[in-house]
Design a protein around this motif. Structure first.
Motif, PDB file in Angstrom:
ATOM      1  N   ALA A  12      15.778  29.485  18.581  1.00 35.26           N
ATOM      2  CA  ALA A  12      16.302  30.715  18.228  1.00 35.26           C
ATOM      3  C   ALA A  12      17.620  30.617  17.295  1.00 35.26           C
ATOM      4  O   ALA A  12      17.818  31.443  16.520  1.00 35.26           O
ATOM      5  CB  ALA A  12      16.443  31.821  19.393  1.00 35.26           C
ATOM      6  N   LEU A  19      14.598  37.809  13.225  1.00 35.84           N
ATOM      7  CA  LEU A  19      14.343  38.209  14.516  1.00 35.84           C
ATOM      8  C   LEU A  19      13.359  39.543  14.755  1.00 35.84           C
ATOM      9  O   LEU A  19      13.469  40.376  13.953  1.00 35.84           O
ATOM     10  CB  LEU A  19      15.531  38.400  15.488  1.00 35.84           C
ATOM     11  CG  LEU A  19      16.218  37.216  15.467  1.00 35.84           C
ATOM     12  CD1 LEU A  19      17.603  37.532  16.401  1.00 35.84           C
ATOM     13  CD2 LEU A  19      15.707  35.726  16.063  1.00 35.84           C
ATOM     14  N   ASN A 109      15.634  40.488  21.293  1.00 35.22           N
ATOM     15  CA  ASN A 109      15.299  40.003  19.913  1.00 35.22           C
ATOM     16  C   ASN A 109      14.921  38.519  19.919  1.00 35.22           C
ATOM     17  O   ASN A 109      15.645  37.555  20.380  1.00 35.22           O
ATOM     18  CB  ASN A 109      16.419  40.113  18.678  1.00 35.22           C
ATOM     19  CG  ASN A 109      16.743  41.712  19.049  1.00 35.22           C
ATOM     20  OD1 ASN A 109      16.022  42.660  18.657  1.00 35.22           O
ATOM     21  ND2 ASN A 109      18.141  41.997  19.169  1.00 35.22           N
ATOM     22  N   PRO A 111      12.554  35.236  17.755  1.00 37.58           N
ATOM     23  CA  PRO A 111      12.096  34.694  16.510  1.00 37.58           C
ATOM     24  C   PRO A 111      10.679  34.822  16.507  1.00 37.58           C
ATOM     25  O   PRO A 111       9.902  34.697  17.756  1.00 37.58           O
ATOM     26  CB  PRO A 111      12.611  33.272  16.345  1.00 37.58           C
ATOM     27  CG  PRO A 111      12.847  32.867  17.767  1.00 37.58           C
ATOM     28  CD  PRO A 111      13.383  34.096  18.564  1.00 37.58           C
TER      29      PRO A 111
END
Length: 453
Positions: A12, A19, A109, A111
């Motif tokens: 990430a 995101l 949040n 990816p």
């Protein structure tokens, strides 16, 4: 309790991809929930450590049990009466951190590449609100590149809503999806379901090409003669062009077996007899690509340029055979050699085996049609709708027909306005057609669509 050892996902942190924000529908501004999240971030009063992929997460048993049916069933048992540790296997630390963020803070949040692993974790841990948010996010992001992998995952994970969306995307973009690497990884069952669907939006040449590609990528045992023939049963050979059949189907080595030839021969036999079977019926999603047939039916001086046909006399049909279901056919009148008071054009349907036309004062056997003059509707030897002069529709008008084979009738519309009378008593497979009786007429095909089988 020592401070929580927070595991940051290397993927990430390193990812440059945007995101994806996931949020709960619950009231995250509730002071109590905010206090619980603050205590979790500070590692205060935590009474359980969950180890995932070598990283330790300090959490609250009560919070996890309230949010996750998995932990609610697990934690009250004797095993955790005196234990403050639990290990989760086969899960990445970055994924579990996303689960905890959603449980405590009401959002996370992540990816895009973690959406599927996170949904797998939400399903495994039975965190329903997170699973719902992830399903919605994945549905919005289904593409040609990931439709099959999403469908396979959703089917395996028992997520019917997501599986249905991915399957529909595959059907809608069949030719493009069939060219991806994931296509040859499909199971025999999933491929068979795709090929059998009426909703495939591709011509039958693309369906056959995709099947051949899949078969060539399989182990020899899968290409056994009876297995190949069973899959070929789903290919609608009778809707293919003669050129494709000659150049690609007949020359394909996989067709060189008695079982495969039998499937092909049966499909062509059904077509020649006008039988309405799954093998002869075009798919509802597939393109029809209608074209004018410029011979027969007493037509004279007939020519076509693209979608537009011009004739001096007789009936000219379109090559789309309508054997069952409901079709929408739209023509546009671009020229009529007579004035309005003697309009000589008409639109309708003609029975499949009608080679010659015989007319009388009430109409023509084997033809159901709307006459431009007075907008009269003819049902073989019966006519309705004689109206005052001036009711003829103008040059440039669109004539729309709804052909309902189950009801045995055609409903006509002129520029969106329904004609009061219907042509009734339709029997047998029919073709859309345009008519002229003595003057030059030009008609364009606007569209032919299958509305339902």
């Amino acid at each position: 309790m020592p401070p929580r050892k927070r595991a940051r996902a290397d993927a990430a942190a390193a990812s440059s991809a945007p995101l994806v924000a996931l949020k709960t529908s619950h009231d995250v501004d509730n002071p109590q929930l905010q206090a619980e999240a603050a205590m979790w971030r500070a590692g205060e009063l935590c009474d359980l450590t969950v180890t995932v992929d070598g990283s330790a997460f300090a959490v609250h048993k009560l919070k996890l049990a309230a949010a996750s049916d998995y932990f609610r069933a697990l934690l009250p048992g004797d095993r955790f009466a005196d234990s403050a540790e639990h290990q989760l296997k086969d899960m990445k630390a970055s994924v579990f951190e996303g689960v905890l963020s959603f449980i405590y803070e009401g959002s996370c949040n992540v990816p895009e590449e973690l959406l599927v692993p996170l949904l797998e974790a939400a399903s495994r841990l039975q965190v329903a609100p997170l699973a719902e948010a992830l399903t919605a996010a994945l549905k919005e992001r289904i593409s040609v590149a990931n439709a099959l992998s999403t469908w396979i995952f959703a089917d395996r994970a028992s997520l019917p809503e997501l599986a249905a969306t991915a399957r529909q995307h595959t059907l809608k973009h069949f030719a493009d999806v069939a060219a991806t690497d994931d296509f040859v990884q499909l199971s025999h069952e999933m491929l068979s379901a795709l090929l059998a669907s009426d909703e495939v939006e591709a011509d039958e040449a693309a369906v056959f090409t995709a099947l051949v590609r899949w078969l060539r990528a399989q182990a020899p045992a899968v290409r056994e003669e009876s297995t190949v023939a069973a899959l070929l049963e789903h290919v609608r050979f009778s809707t293919m062009s003669a050129d494709f059949l000659t150049e690609h189907v007949e020359t394909e080595p996989l067709m060189n077996t008695a079982a495969a030839f039998k499937v092909l021969a049966q499909a062509m036999k059904e077509k020649s007899f006008g039988a309405a079977t799954p093998r002869t019926t075009p798919r509802t999603g597939g393109p029809l690509n209608p074209k004018w047939v410029l011979e027969g039916h007493d037509a004279a001086n007939v020519s076509a340029a693209g979608e537009t046909m011009t004739t001096q006399k007789g009936l000219v049909r379109v090559d789309t055979l309508i054997a069952s279901g409901t079709y929408e056919v739209v023509f546009k009148l671009t020229e009529d050699g007579a004035d309005l008071s003697a309009a000589v054009s008409g639109f309708g349907i003609v029975r499949d085996n009608c080679d010659r036309l015989e007319s009388n004062s009430n109409g023509m056997p084997n033809v159901w049609w709307l006459r431009r003059f007075h907008r009269m509707v003819y049902s073989e030897n019966h006519k309705e709708g004689l109206t005052p002069r001036g009711y003829e529709f103008p040059i440039g008008a669109e004539a729309r027909m709804l052909v309902d084979m189950a009801a045995g009738q055609v409903t006509f519309f002129i520029d969106g306005v329904e004609v009061p009378h219907k042509a009734k008593g339709i029997t047998g497979p029919v073709y859309p057609c345009a008519l002229s009786y003595g003057r030059k007429v030009s008609v364009s095909i606007v569209s032919v669509r299958r509305l339902k089988l």
